[in-house]
Design a protein around this motif. Structure first.
Motif, PDB file in Angstrom:
ATOM      1  N   THR A   1     -30.938 148.005  20.117  1.00  0.00           N
ATOM      2  CA  THR A   1     -30.273 146.805  19.608  1.00  0.00           C
ATOM      3  C   THR A   1     -31.290 145.824  19.063  1.00  0.00           C
ATOM      4  O   THR A   1     -31.104 145.251  17.978  1.00  0.00           O
ATOM      5  N   ALA A   2     -32.377 145.622  19.804  1.00  0.00           N
ATOM      6  CA  ALA A   2     -33.419 144.702  19.359  1.00  0.00           C
ATOM      7  C   ALA A   2     -34.057 145.175  18.055  1.00  0.00           C
ATOM      8  O   ALA A   2     -34.328 144.364  17.157  1.00  0.00           O
TER       9      ALA A   2
ATOM     10  N   GLY B   1     -46.025 145.737  17.776  1.00  0.00           N
ATOM     11  CA  GLY B   1     -45.592 144.528  18.470  1.00  0.00           C
ATOM     12  C   GLY B   1     -44.376 144.778  19.336  1.00  0.00           C
ATOM     13  O   GLY B   1     -44.273 144.277  20.469  1.00  0.00           O
ATOM     14  N   PHE B   2     -43.455 145.577  18.817  1.00  0.00           N
ATOM     15  CA  PHE B   2     -42.243 145.925  19.556  1.00  0.00           C
ATOM     16  C   PHE B   2     -42.605 146.642  20.856  1.00  0.00           C
ATOM     17  O   PHE B   2     -42.096 146.318  21.933  1.00  0.00           O
TER      18      PHE B   2
ATOM     19  N   MET C   1     -48.690 154.913  17.683  1.00  0.00           N
ATOM     20  CA  MET C   1     -48.325 156.053  18.532  1.00  0.00           C
ATOM     21  C   MET C   1     -48.744 155.821  19.976  1.00  0.00           C
ATOM     22  O   MET C   1     -47.993 156.125  20.912  1.00  0.00           O
ATOM     23  N   LEU C   2     -49.941 155.263  20.169  1.00  0.00           N
ATOM     24  CA  LEU C   2     -50.442 155.017  21.526  1.00  0.00           C
ATOM     25  C   LEU C   2     -49.604 153.974  22.244  1.00  0.00           C
ATOM     26  O   LEU C   2     -49.215 154.175  23.408  1.00  0.00           O
ATOM     27  N   THR C   3     -49.317 152.859  21.587  1.00  0.00           N
ATOM     28  CA  THR C   3     -48.530 151.807  22.232  1.00  0.00           C
ATOM     29  C   THR C   3     -47.111 152.276  22.527  1.00  0.00           C
ATOM     30  O   THR C   3     -46.530 151.910  23.546  1.00  0.00           O
ATOM     31  N   SER C   4     -46.557 153.091  21.642  1.00  0.00           N
ATOM     32  CA  SER C   4     -45.215 153.629  21.878  1.00  0.00           C
ATOM     33  C   SER C   4     -45.209 154.548  23.097  1.00  0.00           C
ATOM     34  O   SER C   4     -44.280 154.494  23.921  1.00  0.00           O
TER      35      SER C   4
ATOM     36  N   ALA D   1     -44.865 145.282  28.034  1.00  0.00           N
ATOM     37  CA  ALA D   1     -45.217 144.203  28.958  1.00  0.00           C
ATOM     38  C   ALA D   1     -44.052 143.886  29.892  1.00  0.00           C
ATOM     39  O   ALA D   1     -44.245 143.655  31.092  1.00  0.00           O
ATOM     40  N   VAL D   2     -42.836 143.890  29.356  1.00  0.00           N
ATOM     41  CA  VAL D   2     -41.648 143.632  30.180  1.00  0.00           C
ATOM     42  C   VAL D   2     -41.507 144.719  31.246  1.00  0.00           C
ATOM     43  O   VAL D   2     -41.285 144.427  32.431  1.00  0.00           O
TER      44      VAL D   2
END
Length: 269
Positions: A204-205, A245-246, A162-165, A252-253
């Motif tokens: 899509t990814a 990871g997603f 949840m945090l990374t999202s 990062a991008v």
């Protein structure tokens, strides 16, 4: 310097968030008392009770809207307008500037979700339901241990996902803003188009990668065996780790895009 930036950012945003939080708390208490004592059943108090509940719903929605608006407005105003000339003269790197906004926005968004959830629980759940929930939560660790499931690991993975999202979502907004501001005209339209374009790429990814995540679970079901609780828990954790990871990759991008645009492609108003 980063700590000072975060401190001033909290001060600048608190004036926007706190009044709405206070209003939500007040309306929660009022509506709870109305439901508790059946004030809405009184013909004289029926209309005020309905109005109070409608205001509560508006306040809940407003908390999330304000969180989104503040995330956009603070970044755009401080970096993409005349204030940007002042911000970029501060003795701090682009990383410090971005992180100060990101950290504060993340904390406020988390707090907005928590206060809305607590408000809803306080308003809708009575004593019997609370007792049942507490009993289930009390028995859950022993039940998980009996089935060989690491409950702490699952909870940690869920919270991290949840945090990374959330962080990736905020960085997506930042990247969309800086790309949109490359244009001297129609910045809002371009920024919105970029944001939607990012969503298409991400969806899509995720669709491309999803079969690799589900192959393990499909192989078990095709063999005719029922998955054990441990296997289901492992699959769930694997799915959450995939989501983490997603989010990390795309976050990062978006961060790199934001940093490069702020450094080289500024088009301040």
């Amino acid at each position: 310097m980063l700590g000072k930036l975060i401190k001033y950012e909290f001060k600048g945003t608190a004036r926007l968030y706190l009044p709405f939080f206070a209003l939500l708390v007040l309306l929660t208490v009022v509506n709870r008392l109305s439901l508790q004592f059946g004030l809405g059943n009184s013909e004289f108090l029926e209309i005020p009770a309905v109005i109070s509940m409608m205001l509560y719903i508006v306040a809940v929605v407003a908390v999330f809207v304000i969180a989104m608006v503040a995330t956009i407005q603070r970044f755009y105003k401080n970096f993409m307008t005349d204030e940007g000339y002042l911000m970029f003269t501060l003795p701090v790197s682009q990383d410090g500037l971005i992180l100060s906004k990101l950290i504060v926005a993340t904390i406020w968004n988390i707090f907005s979700v928590l206060i809305a959830m607590v408000s809803l629980f306080f308003l809708l759940i009575d004593g019997d339901i609370w007792s049942a929930m507490i009993e289930v939560l009390w028995r859950l660790p022993s039940l998980a241990a009996a089935n060989g499931i690491n409950l702490f690991s699952i909870c940690a993975v869920i919270l991290l996902a949840m945090l990374t999202s959330l962080v990736a979502g905020i960085l997506q907004i930042y990247a969309s803003i800086v790309i949109g501001c490359m244009s001297s005209r129609h910045k809002l339209i371009l920024g919105l188009g970029v944001y939607l374009g990012f969503n298409v790429v991400m969806q899509t990814a995720s669709l491309v990668m999803l079969p690799f995540v589900t192959n393990w679970f499909t192989a078990i079901t095709e063999q005719g065996g029922s998955p054990t609780p441990v296997q289901v828990a492992d699959f769930f954790q694997g799915t959450m780790l995939y989501g983490i990871g997603f989010s990390l990759v795309f976050g990062a991008v978006f961060y790199v895009i934001t940093r490069l645009m702020l450094k080289k492609k500024l088009n301040l108003e």
